[in-house]
Design a protein around this motif. Sequence first.
Motif, PDB file in Angstrom:
ATOM      1  N   SER A 109       0.853  -1.180   0.000  1.00  0.00           N
ATOM      2  CA  SER A 109       0.000   0.000   0.000  1.00  0.00           C
ATOM      3  C   SER A 109       0.891   1.233   0.000  1.00  0.00           C
ATOM      4  O   SER A 109       2.098   1.147   0.155  1.00  0.00           O
ATOM      5  CB  SER A 109      -0.930   0.018   1.223  1.00  0.00           C
ATOM      6  N   SER A 111       0.441   5.797   0.814  1.00  0.00           N
ATOM      7  CA  SER A 111      -0.430   6.859   1.315  1.00  0.00           C
ATOM      8  C   SER A 111      -0.350   8.063   0.398  1.00  0.00           C
ATOM      9  O   SER A 111       0.650   8.284  -0.279  1.00  0.00           O
ATOM     10  CB  SER A 111      -0.012   7.267   2.732  1.00  0.00           C
ATOM     11  N   TRP A 112      -1.421   8.826   0.379  1.00  0.00           N
ATOM     12  CA  TRP A 112      -1.462  10.045  -0.414  1.00  0.00           C
ATOM     13  C   TRP A 112      -1.717  11.245   0.495  1.00  0.00           C
ATOM     14  O   TRP A 112      -2.315  11.115   1.569  1.00  0.00           O
ATOM     15  CB  TRP A 112      -2.540   9.968  -1.495  1.00  0.00           C
ATOM     16  N   GLN A 157       3.011  11.470  -2.359  1.00  0.00           N
ATOM     17  CA  GLN A 157       2.826  10.034  -2.157  1.00  0.00           C
ATOM     18  C   GLN A 157       3.884   9.547  -1.173  1.00  0.00           C
ATOM     19  O   GLN A 157       5.061   9.888  -1.294  1.00  0.00           O
ATOM     20  CB  GLN A 157       2.970   9.288  -3.482  1.00  0.00           C
ATOM     21  N   PRO A 161       2.696   4.218   6.149  1.00  0.00           N
ATOM     22  CA  PRO A 161       1.320   4.348   6.646  1.00  0.00           C
ATOM     23  C   PRO A 161       0.865   5.797   6.744  1.00  0.00           C
ATOM     24  O   PRO A 161       1.652   6.704   7.045  1.00  0.00           O
ATOM     25  CB  PRO A 161       1.389   3.694   8.030  1.00  0.00           C
ATOM     26  N   VAL A 162      -0.410   5.994   6.516  1.00  0.00           N
ATOM     27  CA  VAL A 162      -0.998   7.340   6.542  1.00  0.00           C
ATOM     28  C   VAL A 162      -0.848   7.982   7.919  1.00  0.00           C
ATOM     29  O   VAL A 162      -0.778   9.216   8.033  1.00  0.00           O
ATOM     30  CB  VAL A 162      -2.474   7.290   6.090  1.00  0.00           C
ATOM     31  N   SER A 182      -5.646  13.331   3.475  1.00  0.00           N
ATOM     32  CA  SER A 182      -4.758  12.192   3.268  1.00  0.00           C
ATOM     33  C   SER A 182      -5.543  10.897   3.327  1.00  0.00           C
ATOM     34  O   SER A 182      -6.691  10.849   3.773  1.00  0.00           O
ATOM     35  CB  SER A 182      -3.642  12.185   4.318  1.00  0.00           C
ATOM     36  N   GLN A 184      -4.966   6.227   2.517  1.00  0.00           N
ATOM     37  CA  GLN A 184      -4.088   5.106   2.198  1.00  0.00           C
ATOM     38  C   GLN A 184      -4.830   4.172   1.260  1.00  0.00           C
ATOM     39  O   GLN A 184      -6.034   3.939   1.419  1.00  0.00           O
ATOM     40  CB  GLN A 184      -3.679   4.377   3.476  1.00  0.00           C
TER      41      GLN A 184
END
Length: 200
Positions: A109, A111-112, A157, A161-162, A182, A184
């Motif tokens: 994964s 996060s953004w 990006q 983890p978020v 934000s 994930q």
Amino acid sequence: GVASIGAGAPLLNVYSALAAHGATIPAGSCPSVGVGGHALGGGMGLAGRGFGLALDNIVGFEIVTADGAARSVSRHTDPDLFWALRGAGGGNFGIVTQFHFHVHPLPRSASWAIMSWPWSEASAALEAWLAWQPHATEKFSSVFHVETGPSVSLTGQYLGPVSDLPDLLGPLRDVPGAHLSSGQEGYLALQMLWAGCSDR
């Protein structure tokens, strides 16, 4: 550990095909851009700080040069042409028909982050980003946008983890009026989101 990719393959197809094999390359977010044009121009993307630019991950080319010869180019077979194609090869040295990329294991994964600031804080936000980004973790890549409208924002990006993002982005959140969104996603799902194709 190497993927051979035709020069005209659209980036979203590349991400999808590699993900099916548990792999990825760093590339851009425009879904219909061909990997060839992207990589020959350098290949900036939102995994760049973690995985390098697209050109950093090229280990070989198949190219037809102006004399009509088909050549396999690598750092071992033709180091000068290999060097030239990595970032300056947009049709200058021949027609590249295939790329050989070093691939990375597909992250489970990522996060953004999208941050925005009031236009009145554009200078302060840009100054904060310029001071912060070079020293930020290599797991976080970002693009700073100053646009007519007017608007000022950051797209980023994070290969983590978020929950890390609020602290990681602390210096940018200190600029008055900062707003952080934000989340994930699975890695391929996040590339689909950046491409504007998350509903497909």
